[in-house]
Design an enzyme around this catalytic site. Structure first.
Site, short mmCIF file in Angstrom:
data_model
loop_
_atom_site.label_atom_id
_atom_site.label_comp_id
_atom_site.label_asym_id
_atom_site.label_seq_id
_atom_site.Cartn_x
_atom_site.Cartn_y
_atom_site.Cartn_z
CE LYS A 1 5.52 7.58 -5.25
NZ LYS A 1 5.76 8.91 -4.69
N GLY B 1 1.97 7.39 -0.33
CA GLY B 1 2.35 7.48 1.09
C GLY B 1 1.24 6.96 1.98
CD GLU C 1 -2.85 1.20 0.14
OE1 GLU C 1 -3.72 0.34 0.05
OE2 GLU C 1 -2.72 2.12 -0.69
CB ILE D 1 -3.39 8.36 -0.14
CG1 ILE D 1 -2.90 9.77 0.11
CG2 ILE D 1 -4.80 8.38 -0.68
CD1 ILE D 1 -2.83 10.57 -1.19
N1 LIG Z 1 10.26 8.45 2.96
C1 LIG Z 1 8.98 8.47 2.57
O1 LIG Z 1 8.24 9.42 2.83
C2 LIG Z 1 8.43 7.29 1.82
C3 LIG Z 1 7.05 7.25 1.50
C4 LIG Z 1 6.51 6.14 0.86
C5 LIG Z 1 7.35 5.11 0.49
N2 LIG Z 1 8.68 5.16 0.77
C6 LIG Z 1 9.51 4.02 0.40
O2 LIG Z 1 9.92 3.36 1.61
C7 LIG Z 1 11.18 2.74 1.43
C8 LIG Z 1 12.13 3.25 2.50
O3 LIG Z 1 12.27 4.66 2.37
P1 LIG Z 1 12.91 5.56 3.53
O4 LIG Z 1 12.59 6.96 3.16
O5 LIG Z 1 12.52 5.04 4.85
O6 LIG Z 1 14.46 5.28 3.26
P2 LIG Z 1 15.69 5.56 4.25
O7 LIG Z 1 15.32 6.59 5.26
O8 LIG Z 1 16.89 5.78 3.39
O9 LIG Z 1 15.85 4.17 5.03
C9 LIG Z 1 16.36 3.01 4.45
C10 LIG Z 1 17.17 2.29 5.53
O10 LIG Z 1 17.55 0.99 5.05
C11 LIG Z 1 18.90 0.77 5.42
N3 LIG Z 1 19.52 -0.23 4.56
C12 LIG Z 1 20.05 -0.05 3.31
N4 LIG Z 1 20.52 -1.24 2.85
C13 LIG Z 1 20.29 -2.15 3.82
C14 LIG Z 1 20.56 -3.56 3.94
N5 LIG Z 1 21.18 -4.25 2.97
N6 LIG Z 1 20.19 -4.20 5.06
C15 LIG Z 1 19.59 -3.51 6.07
N7 LIG Z 1 19.31 -2.18 6.02
C16 LIG Z 1 19.66 -1.51 4.90
C17 LIG Z 1 19.53 2.14 5.28
O11 LIG Z 1 20.76 2.20 5.95
P3 LIG Z 1 21.90 3.22 5.35
O12 LIG Z 1 21.33 4.58 5.54
O13 LIG Z 1 23.08 2.92 6.19
O14 LIG Z 1 22.05 2.86 3.91
C18 LIG Z 1 18.46 3.02 5.91
O15 LIG Z 1 18.57 3.08 7.31
C19 LIG Z 1 11.60 3.08 0.00
O16 LIG Z 1 11.21 2.05 -0.85
C20 LIG Z 1 10.80 4.35 -0.32
O17 LIG Z 1 10.56 4.52 -1.70
C21 LIG Z 1 9.24 6.22 1.43
#
Ligand SMILES: NC(=O)c1ccc[n+]([C@@H]2O[C@H](COP(=O)([O-])OP(=O)(O)OC[C@H]3O[C@@H](n4cnc5c(N)ncnc54)[C@H](OP(=O)(O)O)[C@@H]3O)[C@@H](O)[C@H]2O)c1
Length: 430
Positions: free
Chosen positions: A208, A137, A132, A139
């Protein structure tokens, strides 16, 4: 409430969304247990930043940098992949599904590139695969497309699905200012990443709309076939002109069912101020769906942020947990994904806005009108915006026209001696 029969959640990736998901599951544990009938708890978290895990996690949660060990952990029933990107995230998702674990992701890129294959793998292993948070995000839009709107033939999906660009366009429209200035400000406020390419060039929105069109039209789509133009070339003048003409400029993701297949595109567009999408402001997202039975519906809300996306992830976890309790995992059957052709860009039919700078001579307008006419482009209106130092700025709005015809007309107009520059060409979505 009972501690018996805990449903164990493992989170891979403890970043913005991972932390939001963790805190919602912890803070709303009682509400969630009441809805599921059993406790749902985070039992393990894997992230490369193990120091952060020690600092933020309750002591009874297993913490490591080893995502594969988390997947193998028999206490983990639901694996949440919240890393992002295709590798290694895709490998972890496949490994979990092959081990019969249920999987929840927020990963638009992985879904857009491998969604149908992963859904098929989940079905083969009688596992749930939910996503979802990958679009919009906080929604709910994936579940409405899979469940609430399942009785409809979806005809059209139009969305503002990227909060960063919508924030930038809202600021440009409200207070003026160049794209560069507003982008710098968005970065300072944390609304845009230091490398904003994915958002500004439309790639994020293209992932998306690929997911939405794939679910809405039951189709296997190749993300690279979808027309993708971002807002990097947009000028403040065009944002102002659009408002004068009764439009807002928005980065739209559009997918339509056509007699021959699917029309899908991402690009900035003039949207009439009277359309609900035109008034979606700031980092909010909105998705407008037309079904043959229901008619038009629109979902609207925060398109990003740890708690908003975490809300969608936890919604999926609750649904998977209910399925575990009732023994009905895998009940959402994989769609019959068909290979539907994506319409060639040249065949797209749209209205257009075109701004050009021309020598302020008698006969120039007639020469331009001739080229438009010869290419079957019908002009709806023309405004002369300025005339300084013998140079006039003209703004045309066309009626509906084929993309290849307007491109041909503009190419011919560009060759005219009295035309200095075609400054902007932007589609109009009525
Ligand atoms: N942020 C938003 O508002 C949002 C909204 C909807 C969807 N999403 C989706 O949600 C997902 C996560 O986004 P996010 O914004 O939360 O990203 P983020 O803040 O960059 O978090 C990703 C985390 O995963 C860790 N990581 C990377 N490689 C890894 C591995 N091999 N094993 C374990 N941990 C690992 C990273 O560590 P390092 O920093 O050390 O690399 C980081 O702590 C993405 O697919 C994004 O498109 C995000």
């Amino acid at each position: 409430m009972s501690d018996q029969g805990v449903i164990g959640v493992g989170i891979i990736g403890f970043g913005i969304v991972g932390q939001g998901t963790y805190s919602i599951l912890r803070d709303n544990a009682e509400t969630i247990e009441r809805q599921v009938g059993r406790p749902v708890r985070v039992v393990s978290v894997a992230d490369l930043r193990t120091e952060l895990l020690k600092e933020k996690l309750d002591p009874n949660v297993r913490a490591s940098a080893d995502a594969e060990a988390l997947i193998r952990d028999p206490d983990v029933h639901i694996v949440c992949e919240l890393i992002g990107g295709v590798n290694p995230a895709g490998r972890f998702v496949r490994m979990a599904l092959e081990a019969g674990k249920h999987v929840v992701v927020a990963n638009k890129e992985l879904l857009a590139k491998q969604g149908p294959q992963l859904l098929e793998l989940a079905e083969k292993n009688s596992a749930d695969f939910y996503f979802e948070a990958s679009v919009g995000g906080g929604i709910p839009i994936i579940s409405p497309l899979r469940i609430g709107l399942a009785g409809n033939q979806i005809e059209k999906i139009i969305g503002i699905v990227n909060g960063t660009t919508n924030y930038i366009l809202t600021r440009m429209s409200g207070e003026g200012g160049s794209l560069e200035d507003v982008l710098r400000e968005a970065q300072a406020l944390g609304y845009a990443e230091s490398d904003p390419t994915n958002d500004i060039e439309g790639y994020d929105a293209r992932y998306k709309i690929t997911i939405l069109a794939s679910l809405g039209f039951h189709a296997r789509l190749n993300v690279d076939q979808i027309l993708c133009e971002g807002i990097s070339g947009l000028k403040a003048t065009d944002v102002n002109n659009a408002r004068d003409l009764g439009y807002n400029i928005k980065l739209l993701a559009v997918a339509k069912r056509t007699p021959d297949g699917i029309e899908a595109r991402v690009h900035p567009a003039l949207v009439p101020l009277s359309h609900p999408i035109a008034s979606v402001s700031g980092v909010n997202n909105a998705i407008f769906v037309t079904g043959d039975a229901v008619g038009d519906i629109m979902v609207y809300g925060p398109g990003a942020g740890g708690m908003a996306a975490g809300s969608a992830v936890v919604g999926d976890i609750v649904e998977v947990s209910r399925n575990i309790v009732s023994g009905s995992n895998g009940r959402l059957k994989t769609l019959e994904f068909r290979d539907l052709p994506v319409q060639a860009t040249g065949d797209i039919v749209c209205r257009y806005y075109a701004r050009m700078r021309v020598e302020d001579h008698p006969g120039v307008l007639a020469a331009i009108a001739t080229q438009f006419g010869d290419c079957d482009v019908s002009i709806a209106s023309m405004v002369q915006k300025t005339a300084e130092d013998g140079v006039a700025e003209l703004v045309f709005l066309t009626h509906e026209v084929k993309e290849r015809d307007i491109q041909e007309a503009l190419e011919r107009i560009r060759q005219l001696d009295d035309v200095d520059e075609i400054c902007s060409v932007i589609r109009v979505e009525e």
